[in-house]
Design a protein around this motif. Sequence first.
Motif, PDB file in Angstrom:
ATOM      1  N   HIS A 291       4.249  19.006  21.235  1.00 18.17           N
ATOM      2  CA  HIS A 291       5.523  19.167  20.542  1.00 18.17           C
ATOM      3  C   HIS A 291       5.307  18.907  19.055  1.00 18.17           C
ATOM      4  N   ARG A 292       6.311  19.180  18.285  1.00 15.52           N
ATOM      5  CA  ARG A 292       6.220  19.027  16.841  1.00 15.52           C
ATOM      6  C   ARG A 292       6.053  17.561  16.452  1.00 15.52           C
ATOM      7  N   LEU A 293       5.132  17.314  15.546  1.00 17.25           N
ATOM      8  CA  LEU A 293       4.932  16.001  14.947  1.00 17.25           C
ATOM      9  C   LEU A 293       5.069  16.143  13.442  1.00 17.25           C
ATOM     10  N   THR A 294       5.351  15.053  12.768  1.00 16.77           N
ATOM     11  CA  THR A 294       5.356  15.093  11.309  1.00 16.77           C
ATOM     12  C   THR A 294       3.920  15.210  10.816  1.00 16.77           C
ATOM     13  N   VAL A 295       3.760  15.633   9.577  1.00 15.40           N
ATOM     14  CA  VAL A 295       2.428  15.719   8.982  1.00 15.40           C
ATOM     15  C   VAL A 295       1.768  14.340   9.021  1.00 15.40           C
ATOM     16  N   HIS A 296       2.508  13.308   8.683  1.00 12.84           N
ATOM     17  CA  HIS A 296       1.969  11.953   8.663  1.00 12.84           C
ATOM     18  C   HIS A 296       1.500  11.510  10.059  1.00 12.84           C
TER      19      HIS A 296
ATOM     20  N   TYR B  38      10.697  26.693  16.791  1.00 15.45           N
ATOM     21  CA  TYR B  38      10.110  25.556  16.077  1.00 15.45           C
ATOM     22  C   TYR B  38       8.584  25.533  16.127  1.00 15.45           C
ATOM     23  N   VAL B  39       7.979  26.479  16.816  1.00 12.93           N
ATOM     24  CA  VAL B  39       6.520  26.525  16.910  1.00 12.93           C
ATOM     25  C   VAL B  39       5.884  26.710  15.533  1.00 12.93           C
TER      26      VAL B  39
END
Length: 178
Positions: free
Chosen positions: A159-164, A106-107
Amino acid sequence: MIHCLWVSAVGKGYGTQLLQKCIDDAKQRGKKGVAVLTNDHTSWTPSKALFLQHQFQLVATAPFDFELLVYPFSGDVELPYFPENWHERLAGYHNLTILRSFQCPYVEVATENILAAASKLDISIDLVEIQSREELMEKSPTPYGIFSVIYKGQLISFHRLTVHSIYKKLQTLLEEPV
């Protein structure tokens, strides 16, 4: 070192089976124990509950709610530890910087989201590919050396965040006085 333990069907014992396989494998390979990095505030690291149920010991904590748990194979094993210079590491990053290593599938998606948000704000990005343990120990601002986003000396995310979400965080930092 366990970086990720993910099962899609919980409550069926699959996590326990995977953990036992890891312990058995480490013993067969002559390792001194098994360690895991946890953080109960994100799903990007394993939950510590499973490990505590299986006699792992909490041996260290670090900023941003990271915990190091260990299952030593004997009582005379030197336990792993965290360095103490996390804040010094953060202070060295002024530009928007992504540190990453490809230990997680997921990177790439996480990186793409940062790039999209930064593009909307016209912020350039320094992308650092971590290639070795030594480089990780020198550069990573958290124990979770797989992914970090830093801007103006502050950890934005590991960690992964949404673009928003990342857009809002970056916009707030852009508005802060220097």
